[in-house]
Design an enzyme around this catalytic site. Structure first.
Site, mmCIF file in Angstrom:
data_model
loop_
_atom_site.group_PDB
_atom_site.id
_atom_site.type_symbol
_atom_site.label_atom_id
_atom_site.label_comp_id
_atom_site.label_asym_id
_atom_site.label_seq_id
_atom_site.Cartn_x
_atom_site.Cartn_y
_atom_site.Cartn_z
ATOM 1 N N SER A 150 0.911 -1.192 0.192
ATOM 2 C CA SER A 150 -0.061 0.116 -0.062
ATOM 3 C C SER A 150 1.075 1.107 0.030
ATOM 4 O O SER A 150 2.057 1.041 0.149
ATOM 5 C CB SER A 150 -0.668 -0.005 1.224
ATOM 6 O OG SER A 150 -1.629 1.284 1.657
ATOM 7 N N TYR A 163 -2.089 -1.170 10.616
ATOM 8 C CA TYR A 163 -2.169 -1.477 9.187
ATOM 9 C C TYR A 163 -0.716 -0.856 8.607
ATOM 10 O O TYR A 163 -0.230 -1.733 7.562
ATOM 11 C CB TYR A 163 -3.167 -0.562 8.458
ATOM 12 C CG TYR A 163 -3.458 -0.855 7.094
ATOM 13 C CD1 TYR A 163 -4.030 -1.716 6.639
ATOM 14 C CD2 TYR A 163 -3.159 0.277 6.196
ATOM 15 C CE1 TYR A 163 -4.307 -2.009 5.449
ATOM 16 C CE2 TYR A 163 -3.356 0.175 4.745
ATOM 17 C CZ TYR A 163 -3.850 -1.029 4.579
ATOM 18 O OH TYR A 163 -4.123 -1.078 3.037
#
Ligand SMILES: NC(=O)c1ccc[n+]([C@@H]2O[C@H](COP(=O)([O-])OP(=O)(O)OC[C@H]3O[C@@H](n4cnc5c(N)ncnc54)[C@H](O)[C@@H]3O)[C@@H](O)[C@H]2O)c1
Length: 260
Positions: A150, A163
């Site tokens: 990401s 995350y």
């Protein structure tokens, strides 16, 4: 020396496995692989979502199987990789895409349970998948793996401690695995999507985490969110013979987000 005949687009006779293929980026990648002729193994823990992806591929004339799988369970992953090879004979490409981003709050607010849940899917899940995918690929002379990072693999974002840490960890894991199997014709790369229009993004917006429009305007130089198929095409290229010298690479596909 003449031009080589590298065909990114022809996947007939080859087999691709995609985790988290019941939704968003994973579903789109499964559909694109199937449209290019690959036999596709759809892995997802959500049986309804995985079945919908399967039906969409079959309706479009593609070849696929759905294997309900929880990537946090080694038995489940091992069984699904084995079933893929048993049904389709080999494994050429694997896209380890399943990931979660539930609300955690700040580093202080994040609970131990939530931290462990995020690492179990985003990091342990990818490791377990690679462990079994590589064993299968070695039996037929090699293959290509793409993991899903990401922009959060490359920079911080407040309120997302687990995350961001999990997606950073995947860069290290990808590099180690790429190094270990480079001589055995297994390429391993990581793709880092930016803001992509998927149910995960819509959920974060609905929870009030951000307004998608404002987030895009303030952080995406191309001034728009990406589409799942824009990630799928990069994944398929990176897994194809056209990318035969690409390994250990971190591929940002984010409308310029990390350079801003
Ligand atoms: N959408 C974005 O803007 C964006 C940006 C950067 C990175 N990503 C990453 O891309 C990947 C896909 O994201 P998306 O937006 O398509 O998400 P999504 O929520 O739409 O789809 C994720 C899929 O993974 C499945 N899944 C979750 N946990 C699983 C488990 N334990 N075992 C098997 N399947 C499981 C879900 O059932 C779901 O079908 C994720 O790794 C995410 O972190 C997304």
């Amino acid at each position: 020396m003449g031009a080589t005949q590298v065909n990114v687009m022809n996947w007939s006779g080859r087999v691709a496995l995609i985790t988290g293929a019941g939704s968003g980026i994973g579903r789109s990648t499964a559909q694109e692989f199937a449209a290019l002729g690959a036999k596709v193994a759809i892995l997802d823990r959500d049986e309804g979502a995985g079945s919908e992806t399967l039906e969409a591929i079959l309706r479009a004339g593609g070849e696929a199987i759905f294997l309900p799988t929880d990537v946090t369970s080694e038995d489940s992953v091992a069984a699904s990789v084995a079933e893929t090879v048993s049904r389709f004979g080999r494994l050429d490409a694997a896209y380890n895409n399943a990931g979660i981003s539930p609300d955690t709050g700040t580093t202080v607010d994040c609970s131990r349970e939530r931290w462990d849940q995020i690492f179990a899917v985003n990091v342990t899940g990818v490791w377990l998948c690679m462990k079994h995918e590589i064993e299968a690929m070695l039996k037929t002379g090699g293959g290509a793996i793409m993991n899903t990072g990401s922009v959060s693999s490359l920079r911080a974002a407040p309120q997302l401690p687990a995350y961001v840490a999990s997606k950073h960890a995947l860069i290290g894991l990808t590099k180690v695995t790429a190094l270990e199997y480079a001589k055995q014709n297994i390429r391993v790369n990581i793709i880092c999507p930016g803001v992509i229009e998927t149910p995960m993004l819509a959920k974060k917006a609905a929870e009030g985490f951000f307004s998608i429009d404002q987030y895009v305007q303030s952080s995406v130089p191309m001034n728009r969110a990406g589409r799942p198929d824009e990630i799928a095409s990069a994944v398929i290229w990176a897994c194809s013979e056209a990318a035969s010298y690409l390994t250990g690479a971190t591929l940002s596909v984010d409308g310029g987000m990390v350079i801003a």
